[in-house]
Design an enzyme around this catalytic site. Sequence first.
Site, PDB file in Angstrom:
ATOM      1  N   TYR A 148       0.865  -1.182   0.000  1.00 15.62           N
ATOM      2  CA  TYR A 148       0.000   0.000   0.000  1.00 15.62           C
ATOM      3  C   TYR A 148       0.900   1.230   0.000  1.00 15.62           C
ATOM      4  CZ  TYR A 148      -3.500   3.381   1.626  1.00 15.62           C
ATOM      5  OH  TYR A 148      -4.340   4.465   1.751  1.00 15.62           O
ATOM      6  N   ASP A 242       9.305   2.451  -0.522  1.00 12.42           N
ATOM      7  CA  ASP A 242       8.338   3.146   0.323  1.00 12.42           C
ATOM      8  C   ASP A 242       8.637   2.730   1.759  1.00 12.42           C
ATOM      9  OD1 ASP A 242       6.191   3.856   1.874  1.00 12.42           O
ATOM     10  OD2 ASP A 242       4.669   3.296   0.406  1.00 12.42           O
ATOM     11  N   LYS A 270       5.048   9.743   8.288  1.00  7.88           N
ATOM     12  CA  LYS A 270       4.741  10.268   9.618  1.00  7.88           C
ATOM     13  C   LYS A 270       5.856  10.169  10.661  1.00  7.88           C
ATOM     14  CE  LYS A 270       2.237   6.096   8.880  1.00  7.88           C
ATOM     15  NZ  LYS A 270       0.981   5.588   8.384  1.00  7.88           N
TER      16      LYS A 270
HETATM   17  N1  HOZ Z   1      -3.951   2.688   6.092  1.00  8.59           N
HETATM   18  C1  HOZ Z   1      -3.364   2.991   7.353  1.00  8.59           C
HETATM   19  C2  HOZ Z   1      -2.407   1.974   7.809  1.00  8.59           C
HETATM   20  N2  HOZ Z   1      -1.820   1.180   6.828  1.00  8.59           N
HETATM   21  C3  HOZ Z   1      -4.394   3.181   8.403  1.00  8.59           C
HETATM   22  C4  HOZ Z   1      -4.734   4.593   8.494  1.00  8.59           C
HETATM   23  C5  HOZ Z   1      -5.669   4.946   9.653  1.00  8.59           C
HETATM   24  O1  HOZ Z   1      -6.747   4.381   9.782  1.00  8.59           O
HETATM   25  O2  HOZ Z   1      -5.310   5.827  10.399  1.00  8.59           O
END
Ligand code: HOZ
Length: 430
Positions: A148, A242, A270
């Site tokens: 992802y 990534d 982040k």
């Molecule tokens: N897609 C995010 C983790 N792979 C989750 C994002 C969230 O719900 O804060």
Amino acid sequence: MPDTIQIKKSHRLFERAKQVIPGGVNSPVRSCLAVGGTPTFIKSADGAYLHDVDGDTYIDYVGSWGPMVLGHRHPHVMEALEHALQHGTSYGAPCPAEVELAELVCKTMPNIEMVRMVNSGTEATMSAVRLARAYTNKSTILKFNGCYHGHGDSFLVEAGSGLATLGLANSPGVPESIAKLTISVSYNNLDAVKKAFAEHKDIAAIILEPVVGNAGLILPKPEFLEGLRELCTTNDALLIFDEVMTGFRVSKGGAQELYKIKPDLTCLGKIIGGGLPVGAYGGKKEIMEMIAPSGKVYQAGTLSGNPLAMAAGLAQLRILQSPLTYKMLESNTNRLADGLKAIKSNKKFPIQVAHVTGMITVFFTKEPVIDLETAKTCDTEAFAKVWRHLLQNGVYWPPSQFEAAFMSTVHSKQDIDKTIEAFEKALGEL
Ligand code: HOZ
């Protein structure tokens, strides 16, 4: 165990949220839909703990999906933020902290010679792909099933994370003309990559999570990353790592340091903002200098290099320079992984424990998980039952079989042992 009267506060908030926010959440996985739950609304966090609006406390294994390597509200990060707050919240102009953070990122990840700050991992991957297309003068992107890379149009093809959690392969709204520029093949399958290069002469870049965190935790086979590096070099394509989840987590210099591979471009997220909304992409100077204003590849952002985010990120990254941090993170992860592996096997519900420093997944399947296809053999109903049991017993585990759990340096031995006990009990009750 949370009492029923207090649970209603989270529940009431969710009911209100559903009236004004699609699905009641601002990101799908946290809705807990896949595990038959509803979201727990968080009031505050500190160290390894989350405190919800109903007054219950949980040992946190989500860690804001990665950035909380040092736990929540680390005193140095809070101090840096408080100091930065005295000076303003956003300038839309350069500030000293962004230079310092860029220097520290380049020093810690030497494959990054230049870096551009953005506001999220999604922005980083979208921009890195645009840059790769401009640099190679080619258009097709090769990715891996279950990886992802945020929600940019090009990446919502066989993506992991929320899509895998909701049982979707792609998203309406992504034009066919864009989706067809993305090839997605099985992770850990070099032959599939060779075949793709043989069939498509237009591949600009391979983008991947060098350690997958978004299909649950999947480790690269020993020869996989090296093979990708070679194939990219031979075929004049760029290799994009990534490392939004793995950077400054699986080791100080990320997965590229751990596996000794040199990507052309790296995407960060982040973690370099200490939990504030930050992303970055960087790599070889020759490539990065194509970005405006030094080059013509356009990418911009008012909040990029935001002084608060830069201050928090700098404070966190400075602490992460100490090797002791990673020793602690590794030992915490090993303690949890060893404890989970030692749980007496429940023949009907076999589990696989995958882990690397700072990340762990318990897969409910009998075979080792090497790609999205094997991850999908998991018994997601059994996972959901265990997840609900964990929550009721004060353990906040990611609400999806297809998301990795995150450790911090401040999870105590007691926290970890309590988590193992909760898992053992939940598995016993299946
Ligand atoms: N897609 C995010 C983790 N792979 C989750 C994002 C969230 O719900 O804060």
